[in-house]
Design an enzyme around this catalytic site. Structure first.
Site, PDB file in Angstrom:
ATOM      1  N   TYR A  52      -4.909   3.499   5.925  1.00 32.87           N
ATOM      2  CA  TYR A  52      -5.346   2.579   6.991  1.00 32.87           C
ATOM      3  C   TYR A  52      -6.667   3.064   7.596  1.00 32.87           C
ATOM      4  O   TYR A  52      -7.589   2.272   7.848  1.00 32.87           O
ATOM      5  CB  TYR A  52      -4.299   2.494   8.107  1.00 32.87           C
ATOM      6  CG  TYR A  52      -3.092   1.670   7.751  1.00 32.87           C
ATOM      7  CD1 TYR A  52      -3.137   0.281   7.802  1.00 32.87           C
ATOM      8  CD2 TYR A  52      -1.904   2.277   7.376  1.00 32.87           C
ATOM      9  CE1 TYR A  52      -2.023  -0.477   7.478  1.00 32.87           C
ATOM     10  CE2 TYR A  52      -0.791   1.526   7.053  1.00 32.87           C
ATOM     11  CZ  TYR A  52      -0.855   0.149   7.106  1.00 32.87           C
ATOM     12  OH  TYR A  52       0.245  -0.599   6.778  1.00 32.87           O
ATOM     13  N   LYS A  68       0.839  -1.189   0.000  1.00 34.99           N
ATOM     14  CA  LYS A  68       0.000   0.000   0.000  1.00 34.99           C
ATOM     15  C   LYS A  68       0.876   1.241   0.000  1.00 34.99           C
ATOM     16  O   LYS A  68       2.013   1.130   0.474  1.00 34.99           O
ATOM     17  CB  LYS A  68      -0.973   0.041   1.181  1.00 34.99           C
ATOM     18  CG  LYS A  68      -0.443  -0.331   2.544  1.00 34.99           C
ATOM     19  CD  LYS A  68       0.726   0.374   3.160  1.00 34.99           C
ATOM     20  CE  LYS A  68       0.740   1.841   3.349  1.00 34.99           C
ATOM     21  NZ  LYS A  68       2.026   2.340   3.943  1.00 34.99           N
TER      22      LYS A  68
HETATM   23  P1  NDP Z   1      12.462   1.853   1.977  1.00 40.61           P
HETATM   24  O1  NDP Z   1      12.967   3.160   1.469  1.00 40.61           O
HETATM   25  O2  NDP Z   1      13.004   1.363   3.248  1.00 40.61           O
HETATM   26  O3  NDP Z   1      12.720   0.728   0.868  1.00 40.61           O
HETATM   27  C1  NDP Z   1      12.328   0.879  -0.463  1.00 40.61           C
HETATM   28  C2  NDP Z   1      13.276   0.079  -1.343  1.00 40.61           C
HETATM   29  O4  NDP Z   1      12.828   0.213  -2.689  1.00 40.61           O
HETATM   30  C3  NDP Z   1      14.722   0.596  -1.361  1.00 40.61           C
HETATM   31  O5  NDP Z   1      15.507   0.082  -0.314  1.00 40.61           O
HETATM   32  C4  NDP Z   1      15.216   0.128  -2.717  1.00 40.61           C
HETATM   33  O6  NDP Z   1      15.603  -1.241  -2.607  1.00 40.61           O
HETATM   34  C5  NDP Z   1      13.950   0.138  -3.573  1.00 40.61           C
HETATM   35  N1  NDP Z   1      13.938   1.271  -4.507  1.00 40.61           N
HETATM   36  C6  NDP Z   1      13.831   1.151  -5.855  1.00 40.61           C
HETATM   37  N2  NDP Z   1      13.857   2.352  -6.443  1.00 40.61           N
HETATM   38  C7  NDP Z   1      14.006   3.267  -5.452  1.00 40.61           C
HETATM   39  C8  NDP Z   1      14.117   4.684  -5.445  1.00 40.61           C
HETATM   40  N3  NDP Z   1      14.070   5.408  -6.576  1.00 40.61           N
HETATM   41  N4  NDP Z   1      14.229   5.298  -4.248  1.00 40.61           N
HETATM   42  C9  NDP Z   1      14.257   4.597  -3.111  1.00 40.61           C
HETATM   43  N5  NDP Z   1      14.157   3.242  -3.050  1.00 40.61           N
HETATM   44  C10 NDP Z   1      14.044   2.579  -4.225  1.00 40.61           C
HETATM   45  O7  NDP Z   1      10.873   1.962   2.042  1.00 40.61           O
HETATM   46  P2  NDP Z   1       9.889   1.040   2.896  1.00 40.61           P
HETATM   47  O8  NDP Z   1      10.389  -0.336   2.895  1.00 40.61           O
HETATM   48  O9  NDP Z   1       9.618   1.685   4.179  1.00 40.61           O
HETATM   49  O10 NDP Z   1       8.540   1.150   2.023  1.00 40.61           O
HETATM   50  C11 NDP Z   1       8.389   0.436   0.809  1.00 40.61           C
HETATM   51  C12 NDP Z   1       6.905   0.253   0.492  1.00 40.61           C
HETATM   52  O11 NDP Z   1       6.322  -0.532   1.524  1.00 40.61           O
HETATM   53  C13 NDP Z   1       6.097   1.538   0.430  1.00 40.61           C
HETATM   54  O12 NDP Z   1       5.135   1.455  -0.574  1.00 40.61           O
HETATM   55  C14 NDP Z   1       5.411   1.624   1.784  1.00 40.61           C
HETATM   56  O13 NDP Z   1       4.185   2.312   1.775  1.00 40.61           O
HETATM   57  C15 NDP Z   1       5.222   0.153   2.101  1.00 40.61           C
HETATM   58  N6  NDP Z   1       5.210  -0.123   3.541  1.00 40.61           N
HETATM   59  C16 NDP Z   1       4.200  -0.871   4.050  1.00 40.61           C
HETATM   60  C17 NDP Z   1       4.141  -1.143   5.381  1.00 40.61           C
HETATM   61  C18 NDP Z   1       3.034  -1.982   5.913  1.00 40.61           C
HETATM   62  O14 NDP Z   1       2.933  -2.104   7.130  1.00 40.61           O
HETATM   63  N7  NDP Z   1       2.216  -2.594   5.077  1.00 40.61           N
HETATM   64  C19 NDP Z   1       5.142  -0.631   6.307  1.00 40.61           C
HETATM   65  C20 NDP Z   1       6.209   0.092   5.673  1.00 40.61           C
HETATM   66  C21 NDP Z   1       6.225   0.342   4.330  1.00 40.61           C
HETATM   67  P3  NDP Z   1      16.779  -1.836  -3.515  1.00 40.61           P
HETATM   68  O15 NDP Z   1      18.009  -1.085  -3.091  1.00 40.61           O
HETATM   69  O16 NDP Z   1      16.784  -3.259  -3.130  1.00 40.61           O
HETATM   70  O17 NDP Z   1      16.420  -1.609  -4.945  1.00 40.61           O
END
Ligand code: NDP
Length: 371
Positions: A222, A137
């Site tokens: 949420y 989401k």
């Molecule tokens: P993070 O920034 O921690 O991780 C996102 C990952 O996406 C990065 O580490 C990177 O991984 C990849 N990525 C690819 N392109 C980009 C870019 N241009 N900029 C930054 N990152 C990029 O975010 P979160 O993990 O906190 O959030 C990710 C998703 O999960 C969101 O949509 C958020 O809403 C959702 N979420 C849901 C939760 C829930 O409880 N359901 C809780 C937290 C987040 P790599 O280096 O491997 O490519």
């Protein structure tokens, strides 16, 4: 609770080892070794950030879902994760060659945990590769993108689910059960809040191009999704107001939004979301026979609740373990879709679009057009 086996029989399939491992061992309870059934949903994680890390850890306790693949733009993460989770090199991809996953018979589903505004592109890529999709989401930046994602998954004949983990959480399940069983009577009002104080001013969540929006997109969904499962109805109109205490930090995205959802029965849900303060996490549904209050209601928990009958005592579990086992069970055993499909994501995005439209129009009432 007499024994570990009794407990196992009482809980649903997905309850996972996390909950079980917290049970005290007594002289007459013999722990049974956990054996994964042969049938597994084999999952690749795409975007190895903070949330992917939580999912990967939670999946270690899954019974029916296994982490088998990785998609990342950061080669060093692939190296670390490969070792940590015993992933074969042939199951690792980057964003350029992710289409090749179509030739990999050892991956069934890709779980997309990249920044919000990349979901649309990544879902289309995974669908084109013929793999089931689980997407975090908010599903997309808007309803138009979501419709395209649904169409792509339908065309490819793959499942499309959203990471709405609360739908697998026991307190939330009990709330829905009570409402459906009529134990709350006629629903009269809903009051939901979800927000937190946002930290790092340089994070992608504050950049419109990657986040799509601010608090509303990230956690307001949420409160909105909760209003839908608390009433069992779909909103027919929306009004919304925005306030900003830090226009520099929140230059590109919304900071605090309150919004009201009008339902066909006449019920109004009063909701709010923020990036400006903590202690903002509650779902409160009031019927003419009873109520449910969950607080905290939407975070990783432990979720706590009370009803007109007293405190709730549902088990405390890892949401992501339940979610992954739940989705695996549905896909592997051809069970009916849960309320976490792309269509459910679309229903939310239609309302999110209306929230932003209302704000642009000075709080005007926006009638929901489902077309
Ligand atoms: P993070 O920034 O921690 O991780 C996102 C990952 O996406 C990065 O580490 C990177 O991984 C990849 N990525 C690819 N392109 C980009 C870019 N241009 N900029 C930054 N990152 C990029 O975010 P979160 O993990 O906190 O959030 C990710 C998703 O999960 C969101 O949509 C958020 O809403 C959702 N979420 C849901 C939760 C829930 O409880 N359901 C809780 C937290 C987040 P790599 O280096 O491997 O490519």
């Amino acid at each position: 609770m007499n024994s570990r086996r009794d407990f196992l029989q009482k809980v649903s399939l997905g309850l996972g080892v996390t909950a079980l491992s917290s049970l005290p061992a007594t002289a007459n309870t013999i722990p049974e070794p956990f054996v994964r059934p042969e049938k597994q949903l084999r999952v690749a994680l795409m975007g190895l950030g903070g949330y992917a890390g939580i999912v990967a850890e939670a999946m270690q306790n899954c019974k029916m879902a296994t982490l088998v693949g990785l998609v990342s733009g950061t080669p060093s993460k692939i190296d670390t994760w490969k070792q940590k989770y015993n992933i074969p090199e042939k199951n690792t991809y980057n964003y350029e060659n992710v289409g090749d996953i179509k030739n990999n018979p050892d991956i069934d589903m890709v779980y997309i945990t990249t920044p919000n505004s990349l979901h649309h592109k990544h879902v289309l890529q995974v669908a084109a590769a013929g793999k089931h999709v689980l997407c975090e989401k908010p599903v997309a930046d808007n309803a138009r993108q979501t419709r395209e994602m649904i169409a792509a998954c339908e065309k490819a004949g793959v499942k499309f689910y959203i990471g709405y983990r609360m739908h697998f959480e026991p307190h939330t399940r009990e709330l829905i059960r009570m409402r459906e069983a009529g134990e709350l009577g006629k629903i009269m009002h809903v009051n939901n809040y979800m927000g937190f104080k946002s930290g790092d001013p340089n994070q992608w969540r504050l950049k419109k191009a990657l986040a799509g929006g601010g608090a509303m997109m990230d956690v307001g969904v949420y409160a909105l999704n909760g209003a839908r499962y608390a009433t069992g109805e779909e909103p027919i109109w929306v009004t919304a107001q925005e306030s900003k205490t830090d226009p520099v930090k929140f230059k590109e995205v919304d900071e605090t939004i309150t919004f009201q959802l009008g339902f066909p029965s006449g019920v109004i849900a009063n909701c709010g979301t923020t990036y400006a303060f903590n202690n903002c996490e509650r779902l409160y549904v009031i019927g003419d026979k009873g109520f449910v209050e969950l607080s905290p209601a939407f975070g990783y928990g432990p979720i706590k609740g009370r009803t007109h009958l007293g405190p709730m005592n549902q088990p405390v579990v890892k949401h992501q373990t339940l979610q992954m086992d739940g989705i695996a069970d549905i896909i592997l055993n051809n069970k009916p879709d849960p309320n976490v499909t792309g269509q459910e994501g679309l229903k939310d995005m239609i309302v999110v679009d209306a929230v932003y439209e209302s704000i642009r129009k000075g709080g005007q009432k926006i009638f929901i057009n489902k077309a």
